[in-house]
Design an enzyme around this catalytic site. Structure first.
Site, PDB file in Angstrom:
ATOM      1  NE  ARG A 229      -4.267  -1.511   0.148  1.00  0.00           N
ATOM      2  CZ  ARG A 229      -4.414  -2.569  -0.672  1.00  0.00           C
ATOM      3  NH1 ARG A 229      -3.487  -2.862  -1.566  1.00  0.00           N
ATOM      4  NH2 ARG A 229      -5.501  -3.305  -0.630  1.00  0.00           N
ATOM      5  CG  HIS A 277      -3.016  -1.466  -7.288  1.00  0.00           C
ATOM      6  ND1 HIS A 277      -3.423  -0.741  -6.204  1.00  0.00           N
ATOM      7  CD2 HIS A 277      -3.036  -2.759  -6.875  1.00  0.00           C
ATOM      8  CE1 HIS A 277      -3.684  -1.544  -5.179  1.00  0.00           C
ATOM      9  NE2 HIS A 277      -3.453  -2.783  -5.563  1.00  0.00           N
TER      10      HIS A 277
HETATM   11  P1  NAP Z   1      -1.497 -11.160   5.640  1.00  0.00           P
HETATM   12  O1  NAP Z   1      -1.630 -12.599   5.291  1.00  0.00           O
HETATM   13  O2  NAP Z   1      -2.470 -10.559   6.608  1.00  0.00           O
HETATM   14  O3  NAP Z   1      -0.005 -10.944   6.191  1.00  0.00           O
HETATM   15  C1  NAP Z   1       0.446  -9.734   6.719  1.00  0.00           C
HETATM   16  C2  NAP Z   1       1.891  -9.910   7.169  1.00  0.00           C
HETATM   17  O4  NAP Z   1       2.360  -8.626   7.624  1.00  0.00           O
HETATM   18  C3  NAP Z   1       2.037 -10.882   8.350  1.00  0.00           C
HETATM   19  O5  NAP Z   1       3.229 -11.613   8.243  1.00  0.00           O
HETATM   20  C4  NAP Z   1       2.099  -9.927   9.559  1.00  0.00           C
HETATM   21  O6  NAP Z   1       2.835 -10.446  10.669  1.00  0.00           O
HETATM   22  C5  NAP Z   1       2.866  -8.768   8.954  1.00  0.00           C
HETATM   23  N1  NAP Z   1       2.604  -7.552   9.717  1.00  0.00           N
HETATM   24  C6  NAP Z   1       1.434  -6.921   9.928  1.00  0.00           C
HETATM   25  N2  NAP Z   1       1.609  -5.851  10.735  1.00  0.00           N
HETATM   26  C7  NAP Z   1       2.929  -5.821  11.046  1.00  0.00           C
HETATM   27  C8  NAP Z   1       3.730  -4.976  11.855  1.00  0.00           C
HETATM   28  N3  NAP Z   1       3.215  -3.930  12.502  1.00  0.00           N
HETATM   29  N4  NAP Z   1       5.054  -5.259  11.962  1.00  0.00           N
HETATM   30  C9  NAP Z   1       5.595  -6.329  11.325  1.00  0.00           C
HETATM   31  N5  NAP Z   1       4.883  -7.179  10.523  1.00  0.00           N
HETATM   32  C10 NAP Z   1       3.566  -6.914  10.402  1.00  0.00           C
HETATM   33  O7  NAP Z   1      -1.567 -10.242   4.339  1.00  0.00           O
HETATM   34  P2  NAP Z   1      -1.276 -10.665   2.816  1.00  0.00           P
HETATM   35  O8  NAP Z   1      -2.438 -11.415   2.268  1.00  0.00           O
HETATM   36  O9  NAP Z   1       0.061 -11.270   2.737  1.00  0.00           O
HETATM   37  O10 NAP Z   1      -1.319  -9.227   2.089  1.00  0.00           O
HETATM   38  C11 NAP Z   1      -0.474  -8.151   2.472  1.00  0.00           C
HETATM   39  C12 NAP Z   1      -0.955  -6.861   1.816  1.00  0.00           C
HETATM   40  O11 NAP Z   1      -0.684  -6.879   0.423  1.00  0.00           O
HETATM   41  C13 NAP Z   1      -2.475  -6.641   1.865  1.00  0.00           C
HETATM   42  O12 NAP Z   1      -2.876  -6.130   3.113  1.00  0.00           O
HETATM   43  C14 NAP Z   1      -2.685  -5.664   0.739  1.00  0.00           C
HETATM   44  O13 NAP Z   1      -2.600  -4.344   1.235  1.00  0.00           O
HETATM   45  C15 NAP Z   1      -1.515  -5.913  -0.209  1.00  0.00           C
HETATM   46  N6  NAP Z   1      -1.935  -6.407  -1.539  1.00  0.00           N
HETATM   47  C16 NAP Z   1      -1.505  -5.755  -2.648  1.00  0.00           C
HETATM   48  C17 NAP Z   1      -1.882  -6.210  -3.915  1.00  0.00           C
HETATM   49  C18 NAP Z   1      -1.400  -5.526  -5.187  1.00  0.00           C
HETATM   50  O14 NAP Z   1      -1.849  -5.863  -6.274  1.00  0.00           O
HETATM   51  N7  NAP Z   1      -0.469  -4.592  -5.115  1.00  0.00           N
HETATM   52  C19 NAP Z   1      -2.688  -7.342  -4.037  1.00  0.00           C
HETATM   53  C20 NAP Z   1      -3.102  -7.982  -2.890  1.00  0.00           C
HETATM   54  C21 NAP Z   1      -2.728  -7.514  -1.631  1.00  0.00           C
HETATM   55  P3  NAP Z   1       2.336 -11.767  11.453  1.00  0.00           P
HETATM   56  O15 NAP Z   1       2.664 -12.919  10.513  1.00  0.00           O
HETATM   57  O16 NAP Z   1       3.156 -11.795  12.676  1.00  0.00           O
HETATM   58  O17 NAP Z   1       0.858 -11.604  11.665  1.00  0.00           O
END
Ligand code: NAP
Length: 314
Positions: A229, A277
């Site tokens: 993001r 994006h």
């Molecule tokens: P997820 O499964 O919820 O994983 C989030 C990861 O971030 C987890 O490992 C979490 O740690 C870590 N995290 C969260 N808060 C943190 C903090 N304060 N300090 C350190 N680590 C932290 O999410 P995901 O499915 O992988 O997706 C991640 C993001 O990608 C989404 O939220 C979205 O914004 C973005 N995204 C972008 C696109 C694009 O096309 N550009 C597409 C899809 C998603 P823990 O493992 O300890 O919980």
């Protein structure tokens, strides 16, 4: 008899209709219908809804809502809205999305590792100048966020031979990957990073995380890939770090404002690569199958899928 399930989202009508058809053809038990075509009784009966960037005011028409299935992976705008905090928010977790993201992370890591931006600019000057080749194991890639997307990206980068490290909120063990967590782990991993890949959710803790202080902790010449993001990185601090040659290049797929405004410096900066994006677009077929499966399971068993956690914001 099919259960009538509302659809609401701030998307074009064509996109809305595509989603509705895709989910309806994959569900045995429900009939997704645009919220503005529902009777008052249907709205009162609705315990769940399908949403795509919903307008909170429209969602409030559904007074007995228990949960919503978002068709987006990020839930920060829903959590920032004033919808009833008892409503569970289920985000889209699609293995296909994670595969697409892992491929994008590998593609743009290779783009930086094989110095494609430098060769492009050399070609613009008709300059024949072979640059040194670094072995992948000598290239240290740190993945910030080890969730559904980050974990797959780490695995794909490892397959290519890169030295991969990861950072998450809680402690994590990944085979043959050095992992770090929390604030102290952040300060340890940053100096070990040649390419920083950001795959964190946008939360109160991660907003503006990559600011001038943090960017300074990356080694001189490091690069940044942001596929998560825009608001996780402070634009002006990143531009300053690119201008003073501390950061070598930034690949940016997400922005504070999208589409990126025409006059934004990222468009024309020689050290940025701007993407619209596209790192992991939703695949309608697989996402619709997941949404349809979640709804049918709820109708038959009353089980609400795992929801995002309001207290952590993701
Ligand atoms: P997820 O499964 O919820 O994983 C989030 C990861 O971030 C987890 O490992 C979490 O740690 C870590 N995290 C969260 N808060 C943190 C903090 N304060 N300090 C350190 N680590 C932290 O999410 P995901 O499915 O992988 O997706 C991640 C993001 O990608 C989404 O939220 C979205 O914004 C973005 N995204 C972008 C696109 C694009 O096309 N550009 C597409 C899809 C998603 P823990 O493992 O300890 O919980």
């Amino acid at each position: 008899m099919h259960a009538v399930i509302p659809f609401t989202g701030q998307v074009e009508t064509e996109e809305q209709n595509t989603w509705i058809e895709a989910i309806n053809t994959r569900s045995q038990l429900c009939r997704i219908t645009p919220i503005d075509q529902l009777s008052e009784n249907d709205k009162l009966a609705a315990e769940m809804a399908i949403v795509a960037n919903p307008d909170p005011a429209t969602l409030k028409q559904l007074q007995n809502l228990k949960w919503i299935q978002s068709l987006w992976a990020g839930v920060e705008t829903i959590f920032a809205s004033d919808i009833d905090s008892d409503i569970k928010v289920v985000r889209l977790t699609d293995p296909q999305l994670a595969e697409s993201m892992a491929e994008a992370v590998l593609a743009w890591s290779l783009y930086l590792h094989r110095k494609m931006p430098q060769y492009r600019s050399q070609q613009n000057e008709c300059r024949w100048n072979p640059l040194s080749l670094q072995l992948p194991e000598d290239c240290n890639i740190s993945v910030f966020g080890l969730g559904k997307l980050g974990a797959k990206a780490v695995a794909r980068l490892k397959l290519n031979g890169f030295t991969v490290r990861g950072w998450s909120r809680g402690e994590k063990a990944i085979d043959q990957v050095e992992t770090f967590h929390g604030n102290s782990g952040l300060h340890q991993i940053l100096p070990l990073t040649d390419i920083a890949v950001v795959l964190l959710p946008l939360t109160a803790q991660t907003e503006n995380l990559f600011d001038a202080t943090l960017l300074k902790q990356l080694p001189k010449g490091a690069s940044v890939i942001n596929f998560a993001r825009g608001r996780i990185i402070v634009d002006s601090d990143l531009l300053a770090a690119l201008d003073n040659d501390h950061i070598d290049h930034a690949v940016l797929d997400v922005f504070v404002q999208e589409p990126l405004p025409h006059d934004h410096a990222f468009w024309t900066h020689e050290k940025t690569t701007v993407l619209p994006h596209i790192s992991a677009p939703t695949t309608i077929a697989t996402a619709a199958a997941i949404a349809a499966g979640n709804i049918d399971r709820y109708i038959t068993s009353g089980v609400i899928p795992d929801a995002a956690d309001r207290s952590t914001g993701y």
